[in-house]
Design a protein around this motif. Sequence first.
Motif, mmCIF file in Angstrom:
data_model
loop_
_atom_site.group_PDB
_atom_site.id
_atom_site.type_symbol
_atom_site.label_atom_id
_atom_site.label_comp_id
_atom_site.label_asym_id
_atom_site.label_seq_id
_atom_site.Cartn_x
_atom_site.Cartn_y
_atom_site.Cartn_z
ATOM 1 N N SER A 1 24.655 -24.631 -55.108
ATOM 2 C CA SER A 1 24.943 -23.216 -54.876
ATOM 3 C C SER A 1 24.540 -22.324 -56.049
ATOM 4 C CB SER A 1 26.418 -23.012 -54.543
ATOM 5 O OG SER A 1 27.227 -23.445 -55.611
ATOM 6 N N THR A 2 24.525 -22.863 -57.252
ATOM 7 C CA THR A 2 24.121 -22.031 -58.390
ATOM 8 C C THR A 2 22.657 -21.616 -58.280
ATOM 9 O OG1 THR A 2 23.649 -23.982 -59.730
ATOM 10 C CG2 THR A 2 25.819 -22.976 -59.991
ATOM 11 N N LEU A 3 21.856 -22.424 -57.605
ATOM 12 C CA LEU A 3 20.451 -22.057 -57.400
ATOM 13 C C LEU A 3 20.304 -20.953 -56.354
ATOM 14 C CD1 LEU A 3 18.724 -25.549 -57.419
ATOM 15 C CD2 LEU A 3 18.590 -23.796 -59.180
ATOM 16 N N VAL A 4 21.318 -20.811 -55.510
ATOM 17 C CA VAL A 4 21.255 -19.837 -54.432
ATOM 18 C C VAL A 4 21.876 -18.503 -54.858
ATOM 19 C CG1 VAL A 4 21.932 -19.390 -52.033
ATOM 20 C CG2 VAL A 4 21.342 -21.700 -52.735
ATOM 21 N N GLU A 5 22.706 -18.541 -55.878
ATOM 22 C CA GLU A 5 23.399 -17.319 -56.314
ATOM 23 C C GLU A 5 22.420 -16.207 -56.644
ATOM 24 O OE1 GLU A 5 25.935 -18.388 -59.551
ATOM 25 O OE2 GLU A 5 27.214 -19.615 -58.289
ATOM 26 N N GLU A 6 22.902 -15.016 -56.544
ATOM 27 C CA GLU A 6 22.062 -13.826 -56.679
ATOM 28 C C GLU A 6 21.240 -13.797 -57.964
ATOM 29 O OE1 GLU A 6 22.614 -9.031 -56.387
ATOM 30 O OE2 GLU A 6 24.236 -10.354 -55.788
ATOM 31 N N GLY A 7 21.826 -14.130 -59.084
ATOM 32 C CA GLY A 7 21.125 -14.038 -60.352
ATOM 33 C C GLY A 7 19.991 -15.031 -60.524
ATOM 34 N N GLY B 1 15.192 -16.321 -57.535
ATOM 35 C CA GLY B 1 13.786 -16.693 -57.653
ATOM 36 C C GLY B 1 13.621 -18.169 -57.929
ATOM 37 N N GLU B 2 14.371 -18.670 -58.876
ATOM 38 C CA GLU B 2 14.318 -20.096 -59.218
ATOM 39 C C GLU B 2 14.796 -20.946 -58.048
ATOM 40 O OE1 GLU B 2 16.608 -23.133 -62.223
ATOM 41 O OE2 GLU B 2 16.320 -21.073 -62.884
ATOM 42 N N GLY B 3 15.889 -20.530 -57.433
ATOM 43 C CA GLY B 3 16.435 -21.277 -56.304
ATOM 44 C C GLY B 3 15.483 -21.329 -55.127
ATOM 45 N N ALA B 4 14.854 -20.194 -54.853
ATOM 46 C CA ALA B 4 13.909 -20.143 -53.737
ATOM 47 C C ALA B 4 12.716 -21.059 -53.999
ATOM 48 C CB ALA B 4 13.436 -18.708 -53.513
ATOM 49 N N ARG B 5 12.235 -21.068 -55.222
ATOM 50 C CA ARG B 5 11.105 -21.952 -55.565
ATOM 51 C C ARG B 5 11.510 -23.420 -55.447
ATOM 52 N NH1 ARG B 5 10.301 -17.887 -59.223
ATOM 53 N NH2 ARG B 5 11.390 -18.965 -60.898
ATOM 54 N N TRP B 6 12.688 -23.750 -55.953
ATOM 55 C CA TRP B 6 13.170 -25.127 -55.885
ATOM 56 C C TRP B 6 13.361 -25.546 -54.429
ATOM 57 C CZ3 TRP B 6 17.341 -27.943 -54.104
ATOM 58 C CH2 TRP B 6 17.428 -29.260 -54.584
ATOM 59 N N GLY B 7 13.968 -24.659 -53.640
ATOM 60 C CA GLY B 7 14.188 -24.963 -52.226
ATOM 61 C C GLY B 7 12.881 -25.159 -51.477
ATOM 62 N N ALA B 8 11.898 -24.296 -51.761
ATOM 63 C CA ALA B 8 10.588 -24.419 -51.104
ATOM 64 C C ALA B 8 9.916 -25.730 -51.503
ATOM 65 C CB ALA B 8 9.699 -23.228 -51.459
ATOM 66 N N SER B 9 10.018 -26.092 -52.773
ATOM 67 C CA SER B 9 9.437 -27.364 -53.235
ATOM 68 C C SER B 9 10.108 -28.541 -52.556
ATOM 69 C CB SER B 9 9.597 -27.498 -54.748
ATOM 70 O OG SER B 9 8.862 -26.512 -55.410
ATOM 71 N N LEU B 10 11.416 -28.447 -52.373
ATOM 72 C CA LEU B 10 12.165 -29.509 -51.699
ATOM 73 C C LEU B 10 11.688 -29.669 -50.254
ATOM 74 C CD1 LEU B 10 14.517 -31.559 -51.619
ATOM 75 C CD2 LEU B 10 15.999 -29.649 -50.976
ATOM 76 N N TYR C 1 16.284 -30.224 -44.278
ATOM 77 C CA TYR C 1 15.765 -28.921 -43.858
ATOM 78 C C TYR C 1 16.914 -27.975 -43.506
ATOM 79 C CZ TYR C 1 11.185 -31.215 -43.199
ATOM 80 O OH TYR C 1 10.018 -31.897 -43.363
ATOM 81 N N LEU C 2 17.899 -28.483 -42.768
ATOM 82 C CA LEU C 2 19.032 -27.650 -42.386
ATOM 83 C C LEU C 2 19.805 -27.172 -43.612
ATOM 84 C CD1 LEU C 2 20.215 -29.665 -39.278
ATOM 85 C CD2 LEU C 2 19.197 -27.384 -39.274
ATOM 86 N N GLY C 3 19.966 -28.040 -44.592
ATOM 87 C CA GLY C 3 20.633 -27.639 -45.828
ATOM 88 C C GLY C 3 19.840 -26.604 -46.593
ATOM 89 N N ALA C 4 18.519 -26.680 -46.489
ATOM 90 C CA ALA C 4 17.646 -25.744 -47.200
ATOM 91 C C ALA C 4 17.673 -24.344 -46.582
ATOM 92 C CB ALA C 4 16.220 -26.277 -47.247
ATOM 93 N N LEU C 5 18.268 -24.198 -45.417
ATOM 94 C CA LEU C 5 18.392 -22.870 -44.813
ATOM 95 C C LEU C 5 19.234 -21.940 -45.675
ATOM 96 C CD1 LEU C 5 18.962 -23.757 -41.039
ATOM 97 C CD2 LEU C 5 16.878 -22.894 -42.111
ATOM 98 N N ALA C 6 20.045 -22.489 -46.557
ATOM 99 C CA ALA C 6 20.885 -21.676 -47.436
ATOM 100 C C ALA C 6 20.062 -20.987 -48.523
ATOM 101 C CB ALA C 6 21.974 -22.537 -48.078
ATOM 102 N N ASP D 1 25.989 -14.670 -42.364
ATOM 103 C CA ASP D 1 25.658 -13.503 -43.191
ATOM 104 C C ASP D 1 24.198 -13.520 -43.649
ATOM 105 O OD1 ASP D 1 28.230 -12.627 -42.894
ATOM 106 O OD2 ASP D 1 28.910 -13.352 -44.849
ATOM 107 N N GLU D 2 23.646 -14.715 -43.845
ATOM 108 C CA GLU D 2 22.259 -14.832 -44.298
ATOM 109 C C GLU D 2 21.261 -14.479 -43.197
ATOM 110 O OE1 GLU D 2 21.611 -15.478 -47.452
ATOM 111 O OE2 GLU D 2 23.751 -15.700 -47.841
#
Length: 153
Positions: free
Chosen positions: A27-33, A36-45, A69-74, A115-116
């Motif tokens: 969740s820390t990768l998904v947090e607002e701050g 960018g890093e979280g999105a890149r990591w998620g896309a790489s995953l 994949y379902l988990g990466a929807l977050a 919400d997402e």
Amino acid sequence: PRHRGERRVTQNVMKSLALLLQEELFSTLVEEGRMGEGARWGASLVKAIGAELGSTEDVNLLLAGGRVYLGALAFPGLARNLAIRKCLALLEHAFPKIRSTIAEEMYSQLLVLEDEFEDLEGGGGGDDEEEGGYDAVLEKLAETPWNASLSEI
């Protein structure tokens, strides 16, 4: 990728990743701050799981990958877009077990992440009779007979 292609290893890694994603341990990768890093990591995953699955017909491996994949929807942005595409591809899979399991779990995940996906509201833009947006997606996932043959879906 020392164990790439070794099903006995990769399937267990995927199962573990899916569980970690489900429990929101990233969740820390998904947090607002850190979006960018979280999105890149998620896309790489998502890309790595896609490469690992390739054209396999192994039901257990496909389900394990589908759950990642379902988990990466977050994750935001590209990660979510890629994950949605991968999930939709699994909903068109030849095996009914894959379709029904992914549809059921995708329905649950979309409820959790409501919400997402609020930007889907009112996004129909089609015929007046045709329902659009988030509710239509949930309805389609719930009401489609995923265990039927592909021609019936």
